[in-house]
Design a protein around this motif. Structure first.
Motif, PDB file in Angstrom:
ATOM      1  N   ASN A  22      46.821  48.806  62.065  1.00  0.00           N
ATOM      2  CA  ASN A  22      47.769  48.460  61.445  1.00  0.00           C
ATOM      3  C   ASN A  22      48.394  47.053  61.701  1.00  0.00           C
ATOM      4  N   THR A  23      48.223  46.746  63.065  1.00  0.00           N
ATOM      5  CA  THR A  23      48.410  45.167  63.483  1.00  0.00           C
ATOM      6  C   THR A  23      47.647  44.326  62.679  1.00  0.00           C
ATOM      7  N   LEU A  24      46.291  44.718  62.557  1.00  0.00           N
ATOM      8  CA  LEU A  24      45.231  43.673  62.283  1.00  0.00           C
ATOM      9  C   LEU A  24      45.722  43.688  60.740  1.00  0.00           C
ATOM     10  N   ILE A  25      45.970  44.897  59.775  1.00  0.00           N
ATOM     11  CA  ILE A  25      46.207  45.006  58.314  1.00  0.00           C
ATOM     12  C   ILE A  25      47.313  43.980  58.272  1.00  0.00           C
ATOM     13  N   ARG A  26      48.352  43.871  59.123  1.00  0.00           N
ATOM     14  CA  ARG A  26      49.353  42.983  58.830  1.00  0.00           C
ATOM     15  C   ARG A  26      49.165  41.651  58.933  1.00  0.00           C
ATOM     16  N   VAL A  27      48.424  41.412  59.874  1.00  0.00           N
ATOM     17  CA  VAL A  27      47.986  39.844  60.113  1.00  0.00           C
ATOM     18  C   VAL A  27      47.096  39.439  59.132  1.00  0.00           C
ATOM     19  N   ALA A  28      46.065  40.110  58.366  1.00  0.00           N
ATOM     20  CA  ALA A  28      45.555  40.079  57.369  1.00  0.00           C
ATOM     21  C   ALA A  28      46.227  40.004  55.913  1.00  0.00           C
ATOM     22  N   ILE A  29      47.327  40.621  55.804  1.00  0.00           N
ATOM     23  CA  ILE A  29      48.178  40.483  54.764  1.00  0.00           C
ATOM     24  C   ILE A  29      48.904  38.990  54.940  1.00  0.00           C
ATOM     25  N   ASP A  30      49.512  38.814  55.966  1.00  0.00           N
ATOM     26  CA  ASP A  30      50.201  37.434  56.356  1.00  0.00           C
ATOM     27  C   ASP A  30      49.341  36.360  55.973  1.00  0.00           C
ATOM     28  N   ALA A  31      47.949  36.419  56.510  1.00  0.00           N
ATOM     29  CA  ALA A  31      47.148  35.327  56.045  1.00  0.00           C
ATOM     30  C   ALA A  31      46.877  35.215  54.599  1.00  0.00           C
ATOM     31  N   LEU A  32      46.719  36.284  53.845  1.00  0.00           N
ATOM     32  CA  LEU A  32      46.321  36.313  52.434  1.00  0.00           C
ATOM     33  C   LEU A  32      47.778  35.798  51.628  1.00  0.00           C
ATOM     34  N   LEU A  33      48.946  36.293  52.084  1.00  0.00           N
ATOM     35  CA  LEU A  33      50.010  35.682  51.272  1.00  0.00           C
ATOM     36  C   LEU A  33      50.126  34.300  51.643  1.00  0.00           C
ATOM     37  N   ALA A  34      49.897  33.667  52.931  1.00  0.00           N
ATOM     38  CA  ALA A  34      50.015  32.285  53.058  1.00  0.00           C
ATOM     39  C   ALA A  34      49.177  31.257  52.172  1.00  0.00           C
ATOM     40  N   GLN A  35      48.290  31.965  51.613  1.00  0.00           N
ATOM     41  CA  GLN A  35      47.121  31.242  50.827  1.00  0.00           C
ATOM     42  C   GLN A  35      47.095  31.923  49.484  1.00  0.00           C
ATOM     43  N   GLY A  36      48.129  32.715  48.823  1.00  0.00           N
ATOM     44  CA  GLY A  36      48.177  33.281  47.859  1.00  0.00           C
ATOM     45  C   GLY A  36      48.012  32.303  46.586  1.00  0.00           C
ATOM     46  N   ASP A  37      48.302  31.143  46.817  1.00  0.00           N
ATOM     47  CA  ASP A  37      48.128  30.247  45.701  1.00  0.00           C
ATOM     48  C   ASP A  37      46.530  29.707  45.407  1.00  0.00           C
ATOM     49  N   ARG A  38      45.739  30.232  46.356  1.00  0.00           N
ATOM     50  CA  ARG A  38      44.272  30.021  46.210  1.00  0.00           C
ATOM     51  C   ARG A  38      43.574  31.420  45.526  1.00  0.00           C
ATOM     52  N   LEU A  39      44.438  32.430  45.425  1.00  0.00           N
ATOM     53  CA  LEU A  39      43.819  33.471  44.945  1.00  0.00           C
ATOM     54  C   LEU A  39      43.556  33.322  43.534  1.00  0.00           C
ATOM     55  N   GLU A  40      42.228  33.773  43.205  1.00  0.00           N
ATOM     56  CA  GLU A  40      41.952  33.925  41.570  1.00  0.00           C
ATOM     57  C   GLU A  40      40.791  34.988  41.388  1.00  0.00           C
ATOM     58  N   GLY A  41      40.801  35.401  40.217  1.00  0.00           N
ATOM     59  CA  GLY A  41      39.892  36.458  39.634  1.00  0.00           C
ATOM     60  C   GLY A  41      40.574  37.444  38.795  1.00  0.00           C
ATOM     61  N   ASP A  42      39.622  38.238  38.146  1.00  0.00           N
ATOM     62  CA  ASP A  42      40.157  39.106  37.100  1.00  0.00           C
ATOM     63  C   ASP A  42      39.970  40.621  37.604  1.00  0.00           C
ATOM     64  N   ASP A  43      39.316  40.855  38.974  1.00  0.00           N
ATOM     65  CA  ASP A  43      39.430  42.112  39.334  1.00  0.00           C
ATOM     66  C   ASP A  43      39.420  41.833  40.993  1.00  0.00           C
ATOM     67  N   GLU A  44      39.091  43.078  41.667  1.00  0.00           N
ATOM     68  CA  GLU A  44      39.343  43.101  43.177  1.00  0.00           C
ATOM     69  C   GLU A  44      38.103  42.245  43.609  1.00  0.00           C
ATOM     70  N   ARG A  45      36.773  42.501  43.131  1.00  0.00           N
ATOM     71  CA  ARG A  45      35.707  41.781  43.484  1.00  0.00           C
ATOM     72  C   ARG A  45      35.735  40.415  43.483  1.00  0.00           C
ATOM     73  N   GLU A  46      36.119  39.865  42.320  1.00  0.00           N
ATOM     74  CA  GLU A  46      36.230  38.605  42.061  1.00  0.00           C
ATOM     75  C   GLU A  46      37.111  37.842  43.173  1.00  0.00           C
ATOM     76  N   ILE A  47      38.456  38.491  43.228  1.00  0.00           N
ATOM     77  CA  ILE A  47      39.389  38.037  43.927  1.00  0.00           C
ATOM     78  C   ILE A  47      38.943  37.593  45.403  1.00  0.00           C
ATOM     79  N   ARG A  48      38.254  38.975  45.823  1.00  0.00           N
ATOM     80  CA  ARG A  48      37.825  38.890  47.213  1.00  0.00           C
ATOM     81  C   ARG A  48      36.710  37.822  47.516  1.00  0.00           C
TER      82      ARG A  48
END
Length: 126
Positions: free
Chosen positions: A65-91
């Motif tokens: 859970n610690t690592l999941i929260r760290v990953a979420i923080d990193a993802l949110l910090a770069q949210g403006d860089r996310l793009e794609g139409d589905d999970e695979r494209e976004i990932r």
């Protein structure tokens, strides 16, 4: 970068340590449920165990859970860089942004199998 949140301090200290330094109570976590693949669960547990074994300060546990929260923080910090139409494209786009290229046949590939539900919450330390 506009729209990017600053989470730098979260990676150096725990949320409880940051709150204490500011004279605040630690922020409470709330459960969030998600489906994870078997390989994700196993690798996450292995990584948490490795980090637990390597740590110098033994006061706080490092869990999946610690690592999941760290990953979420990193993802949110770069949210403006996310793009794609589905999970695979976004990932795949996000991993490319990080300099990590997803394998076409690797474990990052979306799978059709049923994933177990996992509760993401912090357990209180004694």
């Amino acid at each position: 970068m506009s729209g990017t949140k600053d989470f730098k301090n979260l990676f150096g200290q725990s949320a409880a340590e940051l709150a204490a330094a500011k004279g605040e109570k630690p922020q409470k976590t709330r459960p969030k449920y998600t489906s994870l693949r078997d390989d994700q669960l196993a690798e996450l547990d292995d990584l948490a165990r490795e980090l637990m074994d390597k740590r110098i300060n033994k006061r706080r546990r490092i869990t999946s859970n610690t690592l999941i929260r760290v990953a979420i923080d990193a993802l949110l910090a770069q949210g403006d860089r996310l793009e794609g139409d589905d999970e695979r494209e976004i990932r795949d786009n996000y991993l490319r942004t990080l300099g990590v290229v997803a394998d076409q046949e690797g474990p990052h590939q979306a799978r059709e199998q049923e994933s177990p539900r996992v509760e993401l919450k912090e357990f209180k330390n004694s």
